[in-house]
Scaffold this active site. Sequence first.
Site, PDB file in Angstrom:
ATOM      1  N   SER A 148       0.843  -1.201   0.000  1.00  0.00           N
ATOM      2  CA  SER A 148       0.000   0.000   0.000  1.00  0.00           C
ATOM      3  C   SER A 148       0.871   1.241   0.000  1.00  0.00           C
ATOM      4  CB  SER A 148      -0.907   0.006   1.245  1.00  0.00           C
ATOM      5  OG  SER A 148      -1.538   1.260   1.400  1.00  0.00           O
ATOM      6  N   TYR A 161      -1.504  -0.354  10.225  1.00  0.00           N
ATOM      7  CA  TYR A 161      -1.618  -0.854   8.851  1.00  0.00           C
ATOM      8  C   TYR A 161      -0.383  -0.448   8.051  1.00  0.00           C
ATOM      9  CZ  TYR A 161      -3.550  -1.232   4.076  1.00  0.00           C
ATOM     10  OH  TYR A 161      -3.764  -1.533   2.750  1.00  0.00           O
TER      11      TYR A 161
END
Length: 256
Positions: A148, A161
């Site tokens: 990501s 995350y």
Amino acid sequence: METPDRGLAGKVALIAGGGGIGGETARRLAAEGCKVMIGDLFADAAEATAKSIRESGGICAAHGYDQADDASVASLIEATVREYGTIDFLLANAADMAALTQDSDLLAIDLAIFDRTMAVGMRGVMMCARLALPHIVANRGALVFMSSGAAHAGEAQRFSYAMAKSAMNALMRHIARRWGPEGVRANAILPGLVLSDQVKERMDKAVVEQMKGAIPAGRLGETSDIAAMVAMLFSRDGEWVTGQTLSVDGGSSMRP
């Protein structure tokens, strides 16, 4: 003109995390001749995707597993080898999206959410790679990690995350460096906002239009955009690409 042989036919691809991008990638790889195993926490959904691929003429099986549990990850690897005899490719795609919605900042986060994020997104990814790697090394295969842009961008929220994705990128580079001389390739894809079915259902259309305007390519991503990149990286076309974090985001992030 004949279609070039991309070297995917007959290869075995394990998709660890079959929702959204994972499911579309399974369809793409099966269409190019791969034998596919879809692993997912939601076994029924994984089997539904596998069934649709089989009905379209592809070879695909499904297996339910929990990426936060080492023994469950091992069962996914074993099921794949039992079904197809080996593993050529691994797509590490799974993440706990429920935990992601509860991720916050360093002072506010519930440590149980942090631990779950790390168990799935860091240790679980490591275990998938660790257990699949001996087969991939033997076959001079490839791994793709679904990372990501959060790993590069400083955000006020979702720090756990981002930590997990940063660790994933480091793992990818380790594999590329350590086993590259043995023919193994490893890369990470950093998708932009992808219009999966779940996103389409939840996101306000006005917000979608607003976000489109900020993307140089003029549209948001589709799961097929990411699946195409995975297929390229697994194929002969990607033989000289390894150790890279590849942004597939319509130009949202432009960095060296």
